[in-house]
Design a protein around this motif. Structure first.
Motif, mmCIF file in Angstrom:
data_model
loop_
_atom_site.group_PDB
_atom_site.id
_atom_site.type_symbol
_atom_site.label_atom_id
_atom_site.label_comp_id
_atom_site.label_asym_id
_atom_site.label_seq_id
_atom_site.Cartn_x
_atom_site.Cartn_y
_atom_site.Cartn_z
ATOM 1 N N TYR A 175 -17.661 1.005 1.671
ATOM 2 C CA TYR A 175 -16.931 -0.243 1.964
ATOM 3 C C TYR A 175 -16.947 -1.168 0.744
ATOM 4 O O TYR A 175 -15.912 -1.742 0.369
ATOM 5 C CB TYR A 175 -17.551 -0.949 3.164
ATOM 6 C CG TYR A 175 -17.046 -2.358 3.368
ATOM 7 C CD1 TYR A 175 -15.787 -2.586 3.925
ATOM 8 C CD2 TYR A 175 -17.809 -3.459 2.982
ATOM 9 C CE1 TYR A 175 -15.310 -3.885 4.101
ATOM 10 C CE2 TYR A 175 -17.337 -4.751 3.159
ATOM 11 C CZ TYR A 175 -16.096 -4.949 3.718
ATOM 12 O OH TYR A 175 -15.624 -6.225 3.879
ATOM 13 N N GLU A 179 -13.891 -2.586 -1.479
ATOM 14 C CA GLU A 179 -13.733 -4.021 -1.744
ATOM 15 C C GLU A 179 -13.530 -4.261 -3.244
ATOM 16 O O GLU A 179 -12.725 -5.122 -3.644
ATOM 17 C CB GLU A 179 -14.973 -4.745 -1.249
ATOM 18 C CG GLU A 179 -14.938 -6.251 -1.403
ATOM 19 C CD GLU A 179 -16.245 -6.898 -0.986
ATOM 20 O OE1 GLU A 179 -16.221 -7.775 -0.107
ATOM 21 O OE2 GLU A 179 -17.305 -6.521 -1.542
ATOM 22 N N GLU A 182 -10.053 -3.246 -4.187
ATOM 23 C CA GLU A 182 -9.118 -4.252 -3.671
ATOM 24 C C GLU A 182 -9.086 -5.473 -4.590
ATOM 25 O O GLU A 182 -8.020 -6.027 -4.862
ATOM 26 C CB GLU A 182 -9.529 -4.662 -2.257
ATOM 27 C CG GLU A 182 -8.535 -5.594 -1.602
ATOM 28 C CD GLU A 182 -8.937 -6.002 -0.198
ATOM 29 O OE1 GLU A 182 -8.366 -6.987 0.299
ATOM 30 O OE2 GLU A 182 -9.821 -5.351 0.404
ATOM 31 N N TYR A 187 -4.779 -1.206 -4.447
ATOM 32 C CA TYR A 187 -4.824 -1.193 -2.984
ATOM 33 C C TYR A 187 -4.801 0.213 -2.396
ATOM 34 O O TYR A 187 -5.421 0.467 -1.365
ATOM 35 C CB TYR A 187 -3.665 -2.021 -2.429
ATOM 36 C CG TYR A 187 -3.705 -3.454 -2.889
ATOM 37 C CD1 TYR A 187 -4.716 -4.304 -2.453
ATOM 38 C CD2 TYR A 187 -2.755 -3.959 -3.786
ATOM 39 C CE1 TYR A 187 -4.777 -5.622 -2.888
ATOM 40 C CE2 TYR A 187 -2.802 -5.263 -4.226
ATOM 41 C CZ TYR A 187 -3.814 -6.094 -3.769
ATOM 42 O OH TYR A 187 -3.876 -7.402 -4.211
ATOM 43 N N LYS A 191 -7.642 1.630 0.031
ATOM 44 C CA LYS A 191 -7.352 2.153 1.371
ATOM 45 C C LYS A 191 -8.027 3.506 1.593
ATOM 46 O O LYS A 191 -8.633 3.759 2.650
ATOM 47 C CB LYS A 191 -5.840 2.287 1.548
ATOM 48 C CG LYS A 191 -5.410 2.823 2.904
ATOM 49 C CD LYS A 191 -3.889 2.923 2.990
ATOM 50 C CE LYS A 191 -3.454 3.515 4.323
ATOM 51 N NZ LYS A 191 -1.973 3.630 4.410
ATOM 52 N N TYR A 194 -11.791 2.903 1.960
ATOM 53 C CA TYR A 194 -12.106 2.298 3.258
ATOM 54 C C TYR A 194 -12.076 3.346 4.371
ATOM 55 O O TYR A 194 -12.915 3.335 5.282
ATOM 56 C CB TYR A 194 -11.108 1.193 3.584
ATOM 57 C CG TYR A 194 -11.346 -0.119 2.865
ATOM 58 C CD1 TYR A 194 -12.636 -0.586 2.625
ATOM 59 C CD2 TYR A 194 -10.280 -0.915 2.440
ATOM 60 C CE1 TYR A 194 -12.855 -1.791 1.964
ATOM 61 C CE2 TYR A 194 -10.485 -2.118 1.791
ATOM 62 C CZ TYR A 194 -11.769 -2.557 1.559
ATOM 63 O OH TYR A 194 -11.984 -3.751 0.918
ATOM 64 N N ARG A 209 -15.196 -4.832 10.085
ATOM 65 C CA ARG A 209 -14.809 -5.401 8.787
ATOM 66 C C ARG A 209 -13.891 -4.453 8.033
ATOM 67 O O ARG A 209 -12.921 -4.886 7.381
ATOM 68 C CB ARG A 209 -16.057 -5.699 7.957
ATOM 69 C CG ARG A 209 -16.801 -6.949 8.425
ATOM 70 C CD ARG A 209 -18.234 -6.960 7.951
ATOM 71 N NE ARG A 209 -18.358 -6.948 6.504
ATOM 72 C CZ ARG A 209 -19.513 -6.756 5.857
ATOM 73 N NH1 ARG A 209 -20.618 -6.542 6.551
ATOM 74 N NH2 ARG A 209 -19.555 -6.761 4.548
ATOM 75 N N GLU A 212 -10.415 -4.579 9.540
ATOM 76 C CA GLU A 212 -9.739 -5.814 9.121
ATOM 77 C C GLU A 212 -9.166 -5.667 7.711
ATOM 78 O O GLU A 212 -8.038 -6.096 7.441
ATOM 79 C CB GLU A 212 -10.715 -6.987 9.168
ATOM 80 C CG GLU A 212 -11.072 -7.425 10.576
ATOM 81 C CD GLU A 212 -12.144 -8.503 10.588
ATOM 82 O OE1 GLU A 212 -12.591 -8.909 9.486
ATOM 83 O OE2 GLU A 212 -12.540 -8.937 11.684
ATOM 84 N N ARG A 213 -9.950 -5.069 6.800
ATOM 85 C CA ARG A 213 -9.481 -4.896 5.428
ATOM 86 C C ARG A 213 -8.305 -3.918 5.372
ATOM 87 O O ARG A 213 -7.334 -4.128 4.642
ATOM 88 C CB ARG A 213 -10.613 -4.382 4.517
ATOM 89 C CG ARG A 213 -11.806 -5.294 4.323
ATOM 90 C CD ARG A 213 -11.459 -6.752 4.102
ATOM 91 N NE ARG A 213 -10.421 -6.937 3.103
ATOM 92 C CZ ARG A 213 -9.533 -7.910 3.168
ATOM 93 N NH1 ARG A 213 -9.533 -8.764 4.177
ATOM 94 N NH2 ARG A 213 -8.629 -8.029 2.221
ATOM 95 N N GLU A 216 -5.282 -5.683 6.534
ATOM 96 C CA GLU A 216 -4.871 -6.698 5.574
ATOM 97 C C GLU A 216 -4.114 -6.094 4.380
ATOM 98 O O GLU A 216 -3.138 -6.674 3.889
ATOM 99 C CB GLU A 216 -6.110 -7.449 5.078
ATOM 100 C CG GLU A 216 -5.824 -8.576 4.112
ATOM 101 C CD GLU A 216 -5.227 -9.796 4.796
ATOM 102 O OE1 GLU A 216 -4.577 -10.585 4.085
ATOM 103 O OE2 GLU A 216 -5.409 -9.941 6.020
#
Length: 300
Positions: A175, A179, A182, A187, A191, A194, A209, A212-213, A216
């Motif tokens: 994770y 982050e 990101e 991105y 992805k 994640y 979490r 959510e990412r 987003e």
């Protein structure tokens, strides 16, 4: 040697540990100890001062980032093996005062003492190092001017996260890697990372979490994927991806380009006209649409 956050050593006090002191069993006699001035407790008349094993540990560890001294390494190893709770105490006190940069240097110095053995202590230091690095980096990721110092920390942070993930397979490290990508506006890579994190993580809070990412960055990641497919000439794959996304003005322009490359200019122009008829456009969008159709027409 560490090349970031140097300078704190200039304010250090150097104390020669004499025989008569004999208060610290893990510290060699007659050795010069580097100490941070804020760690020294002076007596009432300010003629003498006192310090703790933790203070000595911090000073020696930080100084190792400036100069390699084998005696310091040996003493740090002995102290942390005998009193592993000292590391937690240092983390708590320095984080409480938001002294992240100095704390990061201390942890880098400690890590040098345990690289080849004592894996459990090494892993604990590394994990704490990623916690502090993340605190430093989060305040810098969205700044326009990159910092050479934080660039070095970011590289170290990424390496540590991959090491921790490889050794533990804990999803939280994946994770944090996501982050990081990101923050770099990568991105699509974020992805993918994640999703890998979701496969490994069992903690529901962390999973939420991650969800959510993913939600987003979904559109940003898909746009990056589509742009990559178009740049590499995979127009059919790009069209397939575009069909799954919202019919926005930008996506329509991309669809028209893919149709032009695969089905011809007439089909591309029809798609642009259809979008113009079905959607209200700004004057700027109308101008871009007309220029695009003219460009295609001129190359039929």
């Amino acid at each position: 040697m560490m090349t970031f956050f140097k300078g704190f050593e200039k304010d250090m006090i150097f104390y020669t540990y004499a025989k008569e002191d004999h208060i610290f069993p893990y510290i060699k006699e007659d050795i010069i100890l580097p100490l941070f001035p804020e760690n020294l407790a002076k007596d009432a008349d300010e003629q003498t001062f006192s310090f703790t094993t933790k203070d000595v540990l911090e000073g020696m560890a930080y100084f190792l980032t400036v100069k390699e001294i084998s005696e310091y390494k040996n003493m740090i190893q002995r102290i942390l093996k005998a009193h592993p709770e000292t590391l937690k105490l240092i983390m708590q006190e320095r984080i409480a005062t938001k002294d992240y940069e100095k704390l990061y240097g201390i942890l880098v110095g400690m890590e040098q003492c345990f690289k080849d053995d004592h894996m459990e202590i090494h892993m604990e230091i590394m994990e704490n190092k990623t916690i502090v690095a993340r605190m430093i980096l989060q305040s810098c990721w969205h700044k326009e001017e990159p910092s050479t110092e934080t660039d070095a920390i970011e590289r170290d942070y990424e390496k540590d996260l991959y090491t921790l993930y490889d050794r533990t397979q804990h999803g939280k490290y994946a994770y944090y890697i996501g982050e990081l990508y990101e923050a770099r506006e990568n991105y699509l890579k974020a992805k993918l990372i994640y999703k890998k994190a979701m496969e490994k993580e069992t903690n529901q809070e962390v999973l939420e979490r991650i969800r959510e990412r993913l939600e987003e960055i979904h559109t940003l990641a898909e746009n990056e994927k589509i742009d990559y497919l178009m740049a590499t000439g995979a127009y059919e794959d790009a069209l397939e991806a575009l069909e799954k996304e919202k019919t926005t003005f930008i996506n329509t322009l991309k669809t028209a380009q893919c149709l032009w490359m695969t089905r011809g200019g007439d089909v591309a122009i029809k798609r642009l006209i259809q979008y113009e008829e079905e959607n209200p456009l700004t004057e700027e969008e109308k101008s871009i649409l007309m220029d695009t159709m003219d460009h295609i027409t001129n190359h039929l």
